[in-house]
Design a protein around this motif. Structure first.
Motif, PDB file in Angstrom:
ATOM      1  N   SER A  27      81.099 -63.468  96.263  1.00 41.50           N
ATOM      2  CA  SER A  27      81.575 -64.328  97.337  1.00 41.50           C
ATOM      3  C   SER A  27      80.665 -65.513  97.657  1.00 41.50           C
ATOM      4  O   SER A  27      81.035 -66.370  98.414  1.00 41.50           O
ATOM      5  CB  SER A  27      81.795 -63.507  98.608  1.00 41.50           C
ATOM      6  OG  SER A  27      80.565 -63.038  99.098  1.00 41.50           O
ATOM      7  N   LEU A  28      79.477 -65.567  97.084  1.00 46.79           N
ATOM      8  CA  LEU A  28      78.537 -66.643  97.368  1.00 46.79           C
ATOM      9  C   LEU A  28      78.530 -67.691  96.266  1.00 46.79           C
ATOM     10  O   LEU A  28      78.681 -67.368  95.090  1.00 46.79           O
ATOM     11  CB  LEU A  28      77.113 -66.089  97.474  1.00 46.79           C
ATOM     12  CG  LEU A  28      76.755 -65.347  98.744  1.00 46.79           C
ATOM     13  CD1 LEU A  28      75.388 -64.713  98.602  1.00 46.79           C
ATOM     14  CD2 LEU A  28      76.779 -66.254  99.939  1.00 46.79           C
ATOM     15  N   ARG A  29      78.335 -68.943  96.668  1.00 52.41           N
ATOM     16  CA  ARG A  29      78.071 -70.026  95.720  1.00 52.41           C
ATOM     17  C   ARG A  29      76.877 -70.798  96.253  1.00 52.41           C
ATOM     18  O   ARG A  29      76.654 -70.877  97.459  1.00 52.41           O
ATOM     19  CB  ARG A  29      79.272 -70.966  95.555  1.00 52.41           C
ATOM     20  CG  ARG A  29      80.457 -70.328  94.865  1.00 52.41           C
ATOM     21  CD  ARG A  29      80.130 -69.877  93.441  1.00 52.41           C
ATOM     22  NE  ARG A  29      81.276 -69.313  92.775  1.00 52.41           N
ATOM     23  CZ  ARG A  29      81.620 -68.031  92.787  1.00 52.41           C
ATOM     24  NH1 ARG A  29      80.899 -67.164  93.466  1.00 52.41           N
ATOM     25  NH2 ARG A  29      82.675 -67.609  92.139  1.00 52.41           N
ATOM     26  N   PHE A  30      76.084 -71.359  95.348  1.00 50.88           N
ATOM     27  CA  PHE A  30      74.858 -72.052  95.692  1.00 50.88           C
ATOM     28  C   PHE A  30      74.917 -73.497  95.214  1.00 50.88           C
ATOM     29  O   PHE A  30      75.415 -73.769  94.114  1.00 50.88           O
ATOM     30  CB  PHE A  30      73.657 -71.339  95.050  1.00 50.88           C
ATOM     31  CG  PHE A  30      73.505 -69.919  95.520  1.00 50.88           C
ATOM     32  CD1 PHE A  30      72.691 -69.622  96.601  1.00 50.88           C
ATOM     33  CD2 PHE A  30      74.183 -68.881  94.906  1.00 50.88           C
ATOM     34  CE1 PHE A  30      72.551 -68.321  97.055  1.00 50.88           C
ATOM     35  CE2 PHE A  30      74.056 -67.572  95.345  1.00 50.88           C
ATOM     36  CZ  PHE A  30      73.230 -67.297  96.424  1.00 50.88           C
ATOM     37  N   VAL A  31      74.389 -74.407  96.044  1.00 46.62           N
ATOM     38  CA  VAL A  31      74.395 -75.836  95.726  1.00 46.62           C
ATOM     39  C   VAL A  31      73.002 -76.387  96.004  1.00 46.62           C
ATOM     40  O   VAL A  31      72.428 -76.142  97.064  1.00 46.62           O
ATOM     41  CB  VAL A  31      75.422 -76.606  96.591  1.00 46.62           C
ATOM     42  CG1 VAL A  31      75.451 -78.079  96.219  1.00 46.62           C
ATOM     43  CG2 VAL A  31      76.807 -75.988  96.475  1.00 46.62           C
ATOM     44  N   LEU A  55      82.971 -76.409  96.670  1.00 49.74           N
ATOM     45  CA  LEU A  55      84.179 -76.398  97.494  1.00 49.74           C
ATOM     46  C   LEU A  55      85.423 -76.222  96.623  1.00 49.74           C
ATOM     47  O   LEU A  55      86.371 -75.532  97.011  1.00 49.74           O
ATOM     48  CB  LEU A  55      84.274 -77.675  98.323  1.00 49.74           C
ATOM     49  CG  LEU A  55      83.248 -77.794  99.449  1.00 49.74           C
ATOM     50  CD1 LEU A  55      83.238 -79.208 100.018  1.00 49.74           C
ATOM     51  CD2 LEU A  55      83.519 -76.771 100.542  1.00 49.74           C
ATOM     52  N   GLY A  56      85.418 -76.833  95.450  1.00 50.17           N
ATOM     53  CA  GLY A  56      86.539 -76.658  94.528  1.00 50.17           C
ATOM     54  C   GLY A  56      86.651 -75.215  94.066  1.00 50.17           C
ATOM     55  O   GLY A  56      87.748 -74.653  93.999  1.00 50.17           O
ATOM     56  N   ASP A  57      85.508 -74.606  93.776  1.00 45.13           N
ATOM     57  CA  ASP A  57      85.480 -73.196  93.386  1.00 45.13           C
ATOM     58  C   ASP A  57      86.007 -72.336  94.527  1.00 45.13           C
ATOM     59  O   ASP A  57      86.805 -71.426  94.319  1.00 45.13           O
ATOM     60  CB  ASP A  57      84.039 -72.816  93.055  1.00 45.13           C
ATOM     61  CG  ASP A  57      83.924 -71.686  92.059  1.00 45.13           C
ATOM     62  OD1 ASP A  57      84.942 -71.262  91.513  1.00 45.13           O
ATOM     63  OD2 ASP A  57      82.785 -71.241  91.824  1.00 45.13           O
ATOM     64  N   ALA A  89      86.242 -91.406 101.624  1.00 45.46           N
ATOM     65  CA  ALA A  89      85.629 -90.305 100.876  1.00 45.46           C
ATOM     66  C   ALA A  89      85.209 -89.206 101.844  1.00 45.46           C
ATOM     67  O   ALA A  89      84.652 -89.474 102.913  1.00 45.46           O
ATOM     68  CB  ALA A  89      84.439 -90.812 100.078  1.00 45.46           C
ATOM     69  N   THR A  90      85.482 -87.970 101.475  1.00 44.97           N
ATOM     70  CA  THR A  90      85.218 -86.855 102.379  1.00 44.97           C
ATOM     71  C   THR A  90      85.018 -85.560 101.603  1.00 44.97           C
ATOM     72  O   THR A  90      85.430 -85.441 100.451  1.00 44.97           O
ATOM     73  CB  THR A  90      86.377 -86.688 103.377  1.00 44.97           C
ATOM     74  OG1 THR A  90      86.023 -85.710 104.341  1.00 44.97           O
ATOM     75  CG2 THR A  90      87.659 -86.262 102.696  1.00 44.97           C
ATOM     76  N   PHE A  91      84.374 -84.611 102.236  1.00 44.29           N
ATOM     77  CA  PHE A  91      84.352 -83.238 101.747  1.00 44.29           C
ATOM     78  C   PHE A  91      85.419 -82.500 102.540  1.00 44.29           C
ATOM     79  O   PHE A  91      85.398 -82.514 103.775  1.00 44.29           O
ATOM     80  CB  PHE A  91      83.000 -82.570 102.005  1.00 44.29           C
ATOM     81  CG  PHE A  91      81.874 -83.109 101.164  1.00 44.29           C
ATOM     82  CD1 PHE A  91      81.865 -82.921  99.793  1.00 44.29           C
ATOM     83  CD2 PHE A  91      80.832 -83.789 101.746  1.00 44.29           C
ATOM     84  CE1 PHE A  91      80.828 -83.409  99.015  1.00 44.29           C
ATOM     85  CE2 PHE A  91      79.785 -84.278 100.985  1.00 44.29           C
ATOM     86  CZ  PHE A  91      79.787 -84.087  99.610  1.00 44.29           C
ATOM     87  N   VAL A  97      85.774 -70.120 104.746  1.00 45.37           N
ATOM     88  CA  VAL A  97      84.627 -70.301 103.850  1.00 45.37           C
ATOM     89  C   VAL A  97      83.482 -70.853 104.695  1.00 45.37           C
ATOM     90  O   VAL A  97      83.570 -71.951 105.224  1.00 45.37           O
ATOM     91  CB  VAL A  97      84.948 -71.257 102.680  1.00 45.37           C
ATOM     92  CG1 VAL A  97      83.706 -71.493 101.828  1.00 45.37           C
ATOM     93  CG2 VAL A  97      86.088 -70.712 101.835  1.00 45.37           C
ATOM     94  N   ALA A  98      82.419 -70.061 104.835  1.00 51.77           N
ATOM     95  CA  ALA A  98      81.262 -70.486 105.617  1.00 51.77           C
ATOM     96  C   ALA A  98      80.397 -71.410 104.778  1.00 51.77           C
ATOM     97  O   ALA A  98      80.130 -71.134 103.610  1.00 51.77           O
ATOM     98  CB  ALA A  98      80.452 -69.269 106.055  1.00 51.77           C
TER      99      ALA A  98
END
Length: 114
Positions: A27-31, A55-57, A89-91, A97-98
């Motif tokens: 459940s975690l992703r790292f950036v 965010l796409g993931d 342009a935006t995220f 999703v935290a």
């Protein structure tokens, strides 16, 4: 008192712990903006270098992403709401999703690899 009951409780607790451990890992992703290109976001060592990738993931319901950890840095949105206007342009943040920031990421040699 039924002698089978304590074993059942231990079995249920162990099953729940294994389930939670499995979900947490997925459940975690790292950036980290210092990460090299081509990361999969599954750890700090293989972090995405672009927040939009994470965010796409997370937007893929099959990925099961519930939380994104973001290392301190500069992240520039590339997704435009109006293709010819860079001011749009935006995220796009996602429900459920935290997004947590301020981590040292690759800059911390003691950062856990999870």
């Amino acid at each position: 008192m039924n002698s089978d009951r304590p074993e059942l409780i231990v079995s249920v607790v162990a099953s729940v712990m294994l389930l939670v451990a499995g979900v947490r890992g997925e459940s975690l992703r790292f950036v980290d903006d210092d990460a090299p290109d081509g990361g999969d976001g599954l750890s700090w060592m293989t972090a995405y270098n672009d927040l939009q990738d994470a965010l796409g993931d997370a937007g893929d319901p099959n990925a099961g992403v519930a939380e994104i950890h973001v290392a301190g840095g500069t992240y520039v949105p590339l997704l435009r709401m109006e293709p010819n206007d860079q001011r749009t342009a935006t995220f796009l943040l996602l429900d459920d999703v935290a997004l947590r920031g301020g981590y040292a990421g690759l800059g911390d040699p003691n950062a856990p690899n999870v």
